[in-house]
Design a protein around this motif. Sequence first.
Motif, PDB file in Angstrom:
ATOM      1  N   PRO A 149      -0.488 -12.479  -4.764  1.00  0.00           N
ATOM      2  CA  PRO A 149      -0.243 -12.488  -5.618  1.00  0.00           C
ATOM      3  C   PRO A 149       0.450 -11.427  -6.493  1.00  0.00           C
ATOM      4  O   PRO A 149       1.445 -11.010  -6.924  1.00  0.00           O
ATOM      5  CB  PRO A 149      -0.065 -13.747  -7.042  1.00  0.00           C
ATOM      6  CG  PRO A 149      -1.572 -14.025  -6.490  1.00  0.00           C
ATOM      7  CD  PRO A 149      -2.162 -13.379  -5.474  1.00  0.00           C
ATOM      8  N   HIS A 150      -0.619 -10.966  -5.559  1.00  0.00           N
ATOM      9  CA  HIS A 150      -0.529  -9.112  -6.774  1.00  0.00           C
ATOM     10  C   HIS A 150      -0.337  -7.682  -5.300  1.00  0.00           C
ATOM     11  O   HIS A 150      -0.510  -6.666  -5.988  1.00  0.00           O
ATOM     12  CB  HIS A 150      -1.914  -8.376  -7.338  1.00  0.00           C
ATOM     13  CG  HIS A 150      -1.743  -9.518  -8.773  1.00  0.00           C
ATOM     14  ND1 HIS A 150      -2.253  -8.302  -9.683  1.00  0.00           N
ATOM     15  CD2 HIS A 150      -1.669 -10.406  -9.294  1.00  0.00           C
ATOM     16  CE1 HIS A 150      -2.822  -9.523 -10.469  1.00  0.00           C
ATOM     17  NE2 HIS A 150      -1.936 -10.464 -10.510  1.00  0.00           N
ATOM     18  N   GLY A 151       0.459  -8.403  -4.210  1.00  0.00           N
ATOM     19  CA  GLY A 151       0.022  -7.092  -3.403  1.00  0.00           C
ATOM     20  C   GLY A 151      -0.835  -6.009  -2.901  1.00  0.00           C
ATOM     21  O   GLY A 151      -0.550  -5.597  -2.003  1.00  0.00           O
ATOM     22  N   TYR A 152      -2.069  -7.562  -2.148  1.00  0.00           N
ATOM     23  CA  TYR A 152      -3.550  -6.134  -2.490  1.00  0.00           C
ATOM     24  C   TYR A 152      -3.972  -7.275  -0.286  1.00  0.00           C
ATOM     25  O   TYR A 152      -3.633  -8.602  -0.552  1.00  0.00           O
ATOM     26  CB  TYR A 152      -4.512  -6.692  -2.942  1.00  0.00           C
ATOM     27  CG  TYR A 152      -4.442  -5.194  -4.064  1.00  0.00           C
ATOM     28  CD1 TYR A 152      -4.957  -4.821  -4.041  1.00  0.00           C
ATOM     29  CD2 TYR A 152      -3.552  -5.789  -5.190  1.00  0.00           C
ATOM     30  CE1 TYR A 152      -4.877  -3.575  -5.161  1.00  0.00           C
ATOM     31  CE2 TYR A 152      -3.660  -5.141  -6.131  1.00  0.00           C
ATOM     32  CZ  TYR A 152      -4.532  -4.090  -6.336  1.00  0.00           C
ATOM     33  OH  TYR A 152      -4.614  -3.073  -7.207  1.00  0.00           O
ATOM     34  N   LEU A 153      -3.108  -6.241  -0.029  1.00  0.00           N
ATOM     35  CA  LEU A 153      -3.821  -6.994   1.994  1.00  0.00           C
ATOM     36  C   LEU A 153      -5.251  -6.724   2.895  1.00  0.00           C
ATOM     37  O   LEU A 153      -5.154  -5.309   2.414  1.00  0.00           O
ATOM     38  CB  LEU A 153      -2.492  -6.925   2.696  1.00  0.00           C
ATOM     39  CG  LEU A 153      -2.568  -6.548   4.363  1.00  0.00           C
ATOM     40  CD1 LEU A 153      -2.545  -7.732   4.483  1.00  0.00           C
ATOM     41  CD2 LEU A 153      -1.398  -5.955   4.941  1.00  0.00           C
ATOM     42  N   ASP A 154      -5.480  -7.120   2.798  1.00  0.00           N
ATOM     43  CA  ASP A 154      -7.059  -7.871   2.991  1.00  0.00           C
ATOM     44  C   ASP A 154      -7.139  -6.826   4.636  1.00  0.00           C
ATOM     45  O   ASP A 154      -6.900  -6.899   5.846  1.00  0.00           O
ATOM     46  CB  ASP A 154      -7.511  -8.532   3.353  1.00  0.00           C
ATOM     47  CG  ASP A 154      -9.487  -9.072   3.823  1.00  0.00           C
ATOM     48  OD1 ASP A 154      -9.271  -7.452   4.364  1.00  0.00           O
ATOM     49  OD2 ASP A 154     -10.021 -10.280   3.751  1.00  0.00           O
ATOM     50  N   PRO A 155      -7.453  -5.318   4.500  1.00  0.00           N
ATOM     51  CA  PRO A 155      -7.740  -4.922   5.457  1.00  0.00           C
ATOM     52  C   PRO A 155      -8.365  -5.594   6.979  1.00  0.00           C
ATOM     53  O   PRO A 155      -7.847  -4.897   8.079  1.00  0.00           O
ATOM     54  CB  PRO A 155      -8.410  -3.363   5.964  1.00  0.00           C
ATOM     55  CG  PRO A 155      -8.968  -4.036   4.259  1.00  0.00           C
ATOM     56  CD  PRO A 155      -8.415  -4.697   3.420  1.00  0.00           C
ATOM     57  N   ASP A 156      -9.303  -6.278   6.477  1.00  0.00           N
ATOM     58  CA  ASP A 156     -10.249  -7.098   7.945  1.00  0.00           C
ATOM     59  C   ASP A 156      -9.174  -8.818   8.674  1.00  0.00           C
ATOM     60  O   ASP A 156      -9.734  -9.191   9.703  1.00  0.00           O
ATOM     61  CB  ASP A 156     -11.200  -6.907   7.063  1.00  0.00           C
ATOM     62  CG  ASP A 156     -12.202  -6.324   7.698  1.00  0.00           C
ATOM     63  OD1 ASP A 156     -12.006  -5.166   6.908  1.00  0.00           O
ATOM     64  OD2 ASP A 156     -12.749  -6.455   6.039  1.00  0.00           O
ATOM     65  N   LEU A 157      -8.089  -8.663   7.818  1.00  0.00           N
ATOM     66  CA  LEU A 157      -7.856  -9.358   8.193  1.00  0.00           C
ATOM     67  C   LEU A 157      -6.378  -9.708   9.198  1.00  0.00           C
ATOM     68  O   LEU A 157      -5.634  -8.877   8.990  1.00  0.00           O
ATOM     69  CB  LEU A 157      -5.875 -10.471   7.111  1.00  0.00           C
ATOM     70  CG  LEU A 157      -5.334 -11.385   7.085  1.00  0.00           C
ATOM     71  CD1 LEU A 157      -6.504 -12.965   7.124  1.00  0.00           C
ATOM     72  CD2 LEU A 157      -4.369 -12.179   5.945  1.00  0.00           C
ATOM     73  N   PRO A 158      -6.714 -10.551  10.404  1.00  0.00           N
ATOM     74  CA  PRO A 158      -5.446  -9.520  12.111  1.00  0.00           C
ATOM     75  C   PRO A 158      -4.340  -9.731  11.285  1.00  0.00           C
ATOM     76  O   PRO A 158      -4.172 -10.766  10.854  1.00  0.00           O
ATOM     77  CB  PRO A 158      -6.964 -11.097  12.924  1.00  0.00           C
ATOM     78  CG  PRO A 158      -7.527 -11.880  11.811  1.00  0.00           C
ATOM     79  CD  PRO A 158      -7.640 -11.394  10.960  1.00  0.00           C
ATOM     80  N   ALA A 159      -4.608  -9.186  12.967  1.00  0.00           N
ATOM     81  CA  ALA A 159      -2.696  -9.208  13.027  1.00  0.00           C
ATOM     82  C   ALA A 159      -1.915  -9.528  13.798  1.00  0.00           C
ATOM     83  O   ALA A 159      -1.293  -9.947  15.562  1.00  0.00           O
ATOM     84  CB  ALA A 159      -1.951  -7.685  13.112  1.00  0.00           C
ATOM     85  N   ASP A 160      -1.742 -11.258  13.557  1.00  0.00           N
ATOM     86  CA  ASP A 160      -1.639 -11.958  14.682  1.00  0.00           C
ATOM     87  C   ASP A 160       0.032 -12.449  13.345  1.00  0.00           C
ATOM     88  O   ASP A 160      -0.416 -12.476  12.715  1.00  0.00           O
ATOM     89  CB  ASP A 160      -2.516 -13.083  14.100  1.00  0.00           C
ATOM     90  CG  ASP A 160      -3.742 -13.239  14.925  1.00  0.00           C
ATOM     91  OD1 ASP A 160      -3.323 -13.014  15.690  1.00  0.00           O
ATOM     92  OD2 ASP A 160      -4.480 -14.143  15.029  1.00  0.00           O
ATOM     93  N   PRO A 161       0.769 -12.832  14.401  1.00  0.00           N
ATOM     94  CA  PRO A 161       2.042 -13.265  13.729  1.00  0.00           C
ATOM     95  C   PRO A 161       2.221 -15.131  13.319  1.00  0.00           C
ATOM     96  O   PRO A 161       1.166 -15.690  12.956  1.00  0.00           O
ATOM     97  CB  PRO A 161       3.321 -13.694  15.219  1.00  0.00           C
ATOM     98  CG  PRO A 161       2.313 -12.867  16.139  1.00  0.00           C
ATOM     99  CD  PRO A 161       0.931 -12.713  15.639  1.00  0.00           C
ATOM    100  N   LEU A 162       3.033 -14.446  11.768  1.00  0.00           N
ATOM    101  CA  LEU A 162       3.194 -15.512  11.022  1.00  0.00           C
ATOM    102  C   LEU A 162       4.447 -16.374  11.053  1.00  0.00           C
ATOM    103  O   LEU A 162       4.995 -15.085  11.281  1.00  0.00           O
ATOM    104  CB  LEU A 162       2.353 -15.707   9.854  1.00  0.00           C
ATOM    105  CG  LEU A 162       0.720 -15.214   9.232  1.00  0.00           C
ATOM    106  CD1 LEU A 162       0.460 -14.671   8.011  1.00  0.00           C
ATOM    107  CD2 LEU A 162       0.411 -16.079  10.104  1.00  0.00           C
ATOM    108  N   ASP A 163       5.008 -18.123  10.034  1.00  0.00           N
ATOM    109  CA  ASP A 163       6.134 -17.814  10.467  1.00  0.00           C
ATOM    110  C   ASP A 163       6.459 -17.123   8.947  1.00  0.00           C
ATOM    111  O   ASP A 163       7.965 -16.641   8.819  1.00  0.00           O
ATOM    112  CB  ASP A 163       6.715 -19.082  10.028  1.00  0.00           C
ATOM    113  CG  ASP A 163       5.542 -20.564  11.353  1.00  0.00           C
ATOM    114  OD1 ASP A 163       6.756 -19.792  12.707  1.00  0.00           O
ATOM    115  OD2 ASP A 163       4.679 -20.569  11.369  1.00  0.00           O
ATOM    116  N   ALA A 164       5.416 -17.357   7.776  1.00  0.00           N
ATOM    117  CA  ALA A 164       6.048 -16.148   6.443  1.00  0.00           C
ATOM    118  C   ALA A 164       4.833 -16.103   5.716  1.00  0.00           C
ATOM    119  O   ALA A 164       4.002 -15.903   5.755  1.00  0.00           O
ATOM    120  CB  ALA A 164       6.775 -18.017   5.379  1.00  0.00           C
ATOM    121  N   VAL A 165       5.791 -14.842   4.312  1.00  0.00           N
ATOM    122  CA  VAL A 165       5.188 -14.437   3.728  1.00  0.00           C
ATOM    123  C   VAL A 165       5.104 -14.844   2.605  1.00  0.00           C
ATOM    124  O   VAL A 165       6.421 -14.682   2.216  1.00  0.00           O
ATOM    125  CB  VAL A 165       4.342 -12.745   4.034  1.00  0.00           C
ATOM    126  CG1 VAL A 165       3.847 -12.479   5.325  1.00  0.00           C
ATOM    127  CG2 VAL A 165       5.792 -12.215   4.121  1.00  0.00           C
TER     128      VAL A 165
END
Length: 252
Positions: free
Chosen positions: A144-160
Amino acid sequence: MMVAATYFGANGWLLDFDGLRVLVDPWLCGDLVFPPGRWLFAASLPRPWPVPPDLDLLLLTQGLPDHCHPPSLELLDRDLPVVGSATAASRVRELGFRHVTALSPGQSHQLGALRILATAGAPVPQVENGYRLDHPGGSLYLEPHGYLDPDLPADPLDAVITPVVDLSLPLAGAFVRGRQVLPQLLERFHPSLVLASTAGGEARYEGLLTRALSQQGSTEDAAAVAAAGGSAGRASARLIDPVPGQAYRIAA
C-alpha cells in the motif's frame, strides 16, 4: 476459475480467488483518527460499508490504524483466520481474534489453493508487509505504500494493486511512493492490469497533516506510463482507477 477485486477506498479490498474470499486492510465504518487526535489527522467515510459475506481470511499489511482499523475489525467474526505483519497480528490478538498467523518478509502461508508470500513493505518505522498472492486462477502483488522488496523474484503476474501517486509531507518526504514504484512494478512483474489503491475512495479528511500533504503525479499520468510499456518487448498494462464497490476481474 476467476479472480476478482473489489475496492472499498483507502487501503481496503475484497479479493475473490474463485470463491476463496480475502478481506484486505478494511476500513468499513467509523472515523479514522491518528494519535494524538483529530487535530493531527482524521478522516470520515460518506457511508459505512457492510461486512462482505462468506469471508475466508483477513489479510493485513500493517498495524497502523488505516490498515488495522479497530472499529471495522470489531465487526468481524473472531474466528475468521488472520494473516498479517507482526504489528498487525499483535493488534488483532488484542481484539480477541483467535486464529492469527504473523508473517515476516520471506515467509509464506497456504490457505487452500492460495499461497501468500509476505514481502518487505514500508518502514513506518518498522518494516511492514506487502504480499504476493498466487492461486491457480490468477496471481497478484499488493503493497500500500509503494515499496518494492528487492528480493522478490521477477516473475510475471496478472495484476498489481499499488498506489500510483506520491504523497509527501514537509521534512518527512514521500511516505507513499506510488509514482516512483510503478515503473519498477511494470518491469518486474509485466502485469496486464494495474489497480490504483491507497489514495482513492470518497473519504473526507481534516487535520494539520492534511493541510501539509502534497501529491505528486496523477492517475492519468500513471495510465500513460502503464500503457507505454517500458522496456523493449514488454506489453502495455491497463490501469484502472477503481470505483468503490465495483468488482474488477483480474484473471479468468
